[in-house]
Design a protein around this motif. Structure first.
Motif, PDB file in Angstrom:
ATOM      1  N   HIS A 212      -9.845  77.832  30.764  1.00 33.99           N
ATOM      2  CA  HIS A 212     -10.255  76.451  30.457  1.00 33.99           C
ATOM      3  C   HIS A 212     -11.565  76.111  31.142  1.00 33.99           C
ATOM      4  CE1 HIS A 212      -5.905  76.579  29.919  1.00 33.99           C
ATOM      5  NE2 HIS A 212      -6.069  75.628  29.028  1.00 33.99           N
ATOM      6  N   GLN A 213     -12.392  75.403  30.426  1.00 29.47           N
ATOM      7  CA  GLN A 213     -13.646  74.933  31.016  1.00 29.47           C
ATOM      8  C   GLN A 213     -13.794  73.444  30.736  1.00 29.47           C
ATOM      9  OE1 GLN A 213     -16.971  77.197  29.386  1.00 29.47           O
ATOM     10  NE2 GLN A 213     -16.748  78.739  30.993  1.00 29.47           N
ATOM     11  N   VAL A 214     -14.657  72.837  31.515  1.00 24.79           N
ATOM     12  CA  VAL A 214     -15.124  71.513  31.121  1.00 24.79           C
ATOM     13  C   VAL A 214     -16.650  71.578  31.134  1.00 24.79           C
ATOM     14  CG1 VAL A 214     -14.957  70.548  33.460  1.00 24.79           C
ATOM     15  CG2 VAL A 214     -15.037  69.018  31.509  1.00 24.79           C
ATOM     16  N   GLU A 215     -17.220  71.231  30.005  1.00 19.85           N
ATOM     17  CA  GLU A 215     -18.670  71.220  29.876  1.00 19.85           C
ATOM     18  C   GLU A 215     -19.160  69.827  30.233  1.00 19.85           C
ATOM     19  OE1 GLU A 215     -19.843  74.055  28.915  1.00 19.85           O
ATOM     20  OE2 GLU A 215     -21.980  73.679  28.677  1.00 19.85           O
ATOM     21  N   ALA A 216     -20.324  69.747  30.841  1.00 22.49           N
ATOM     22  CA  ALA A 216     -20.942  68.432  31.037  1.00 22.49           C
ATOM     23  C   ALA A 216     -22.365  68.517  30.529  1.00 22.49           C
ATOM     24  CB  ALA A 216     -20.929  68.045  32.508  1.00 22.49           C
ATOM     25  N   ALA A 310     -26.866  70.553  32.446  1.00 22.17           N
ATOM     26  CA  ALA A 310     -25.551  70.890  31.893  1.00 22.17           C
ATOM     27  C   ALA A 310     -24.813  71.744  32.903  1.00 22.17           C
ATOM     28  CB  ALA A 310     -25.715  71.647  30.575  1.00 22.17           C
ATOM     29  N   PHE A 311     -23.507  71.651  32.849  1.00 22.75           N
ATOM     30  CA  PHE A 311     -22.721  72.647  33.598  1.00 22.75           C
ATOM     31  C   PHE A 311     -21.434  72.946  32.857  1.00 22.75           C
ATOM     32  CE2 PHE A 311     -21.629  68.617  35.854  1.00 22.75           C
ATOM     33  CZ  PHE A 311     -20.249  68.584  35.698  1.00 22.75           C
ATOM     34  N   GLY A 312     -20.920  74.133  33.140  1.00 23.94           N
ATOM     35  CA  GLY A 312     -19.631  74.534  32.568  1.00 23.94           C
ATOM     36  C   GLY A 312     -18.755  74.952  33.722  1.00 23.94           C
TER      37      GLY A 312
HETATM   38  N1  PHE Z   1     -21.392  78.396  29.579  1.00 23.69           N
HETATM   39  C1  PHE Z   1     -21.615  79.046  30.847  1.00 23.69           C
HETATM   40  C2  PHE Z   1     -20.486  80.043  31.077  1.00 23.69           C
HETATM   41  O1  PHE Z   1     -19.450  79.894  30.527  1.00 23.69           O
HETATM   42  C3  PHE Z   1     -21.630  78.040  31.971  1.00 23.69           C
HETATM   43  C4  PHE Z   1     -22.774  77.098  31.878  1.00 23.69           C
HETATM   44  C5  PHE Z   1     -22.652  75.903  31.226  1.00 23.69           C
HETATM   45  C6  PHE Z   1     -23.980  77.404  32.501  1.00 23.69           C
HETATM   46  C7  PHE Z   1     -23.693  75.008  31.161  1.00 23.69           C
HETATM   47  C8  PHE Z   1     -25.027  76.525  32.437  1.00 23.69           C
HETATM   48  C9  PHE Z   1     -24.872  75.353  31.782  1.00 23.69           C
HETATM   49  O2  PHE Z   1     -20.633  80.989  31.814  1.00 23.69           O
END
Ligand code: PHE
Length: 363
Positions: A212-216, A310-312
């Motif tokens: 599971h992830q949460v994207e922002a 963004a982050f995941g």
């Molecule tokens: N999508 C990337 C991953 O699953 C994580 C990520 C999300 C990195 C958004 C940068 C920005 O590894």
């Protein structure tokens, strides 16, 4: 006459002694039924002289009516008794606690999803949802991962067979396609989170094929890396409820962010336990960065006007840290004992303000 009185006494005594409806009915049939004793006497009336009839008839009628009434009375009593017994045996003791043995529980991941959503919505994010079976375009191409790009190998993708036009769908390998879907749908600014399931062909203590992830995603004018750092630090403090939670930003690479970083949380893996807030180990919880200009161009945004981050984040990873569960595979082994131990009661969910006592290993 004497006969009738004796008969009445005898039958009345039998009626009184009947213990249930069936034996009462037997008495009715054997005395008042077609071949019953009283009925036979009635029939004898026909053979009597008018005087005899006059003397005997009313008495016999009275006997018959009296017995019918007695049977009805007895029947009422027996039926009331039956009802009473039934009511007693079926009564509910509402002061007893309910049987909780088979009650389900809320999975720690569902609990964490709720908590993460609560924290980010309080910060002003809204929640976006999208498909788990994703087009290659959203999962890779639009995120600046073209066909043959080496980054595709990083993902251990589950591919569907190609369709007639040669396109193949994938089980989304991350929640990042939600960045593209969000930006293609509405107008900036954007401030969304997108929690959900993701899939990669990978399995060990910190990886499972489904996770599971949460994207922002935050896109606005003049957004910079400081916003990203603050957002992650603020989230970590609230989620782990530790003011000085150890956070490490490690330079990294993602095709869709520039610059990119990975975020680790300080913890210790010892004696089959993972504890946050102590030790010298690190657990990676997310990838992040400033949204790559190429991605902004792919969705027709002018990078000179709009920037963002963004982050995941791995929801399973932060669950491991929060509840002190060292092996991710346990989350999905469907072991009822495990689920009972780590699951949450629906009516007993720790709220953001009171949950600290349930956190294993937090200071
Ligand atoms: N999508 C990337 C991953 O699953 C994580 C990520 C999300 C990195 C958004 C940068 C920005 O590894």
């Amino acid at each position: 006459m004497q006969d009738l009185q004796t008969l009445e006494k005898e039958i009345s005594a039998n009626i009184e002694a009947a213990v249930d409806i069936d034996s009462l009915e037997d008495i009715r049939i054997s005395e008042l039924g077609k071949k019953g004793r009283v009925s036979l006497l009635m029939r004898e009336l026909g053979t009597m002289t008018p005087e005899e009839k006059k003397a005997f008839g009313p008495k016999l009628n009275a006997l018959k009516n009296g017995l019918n009434n007695a049977i009805q009375d007895r029947k009422n009593i027996l039926e009331a008794e039956i009802l009473n017994i039934k009511l007693l045996s079926e009564s509910l003791d509402i002061s007893l606690s309910s049987a909780t043995e088979d009650a389900g529980s809320i999975h720690p991941i569902s609990q964490v999803m709720d908590e993460v959503t609560e924290i980010f919505t309080e910060m002003g994010f809204s929640v976006a949802e999208g498909p788990e079976i994703e087009n290659d375009f959203y999962n890779f191409t639009a995120l600046n991962i073209p066909e043959e790009h080496p980054a595709r190998q990083m993902h251990d993708t589950f591919y569907f067979p190609k369709d007639e036009e040669g396109n193949r769908k994938v089980l989304r390998t991350h929640t990042s396609p939600m960045q593209i879907r969000t930006m293609m749908e509405g107008e900036p600014p954007y401030r969304i989170i997108a929690p959900g399931r993701t899939y990669r062909n990978d399995s060990d203590a910190t990886h499972t094929p489904m996770f599971h992830q949460v994207e922002a995603l935050v896109i606005d004018k003049s957004i910079h890396m400081g916003h990203l750092k603050w957002c992650i630090e603020e989230f970590s403090r609230k989620f782990f409820e530790i003011d000085d939670v150890k956070i490490r930003f490690r330079p990294s690479y993602f095709p869709f962010t520039e610059p990119s970083a990975e975020v680790d949380i300080g913890c210790s893996f010892k004696n089959g336990e993972v504890l946050i807030g102590e030790g010298d180990d690190w657990l990676e919880i997310m990838g992040c960065g400033m949204v790559n200009e190429k991605v902004l161009e792919n969705v027709n945004l002018d990078p000179k006007e709009y920037q963002g981050f963004a982050f995941g984040m791995g929801l399973d990873r932060i669950s491991m840290l929060k509840w002190g569960i060292p092996d991710l595979r346990d989350f999905f082994a469907a072991d009822l004992r495990w689920l009972k131990h780590y699951g949450f009661q629906a009516l007993d969910i720790p709220s953001l303000s009171t949950r600290s006592s349930t956190i294993k290993g937090s200071k």
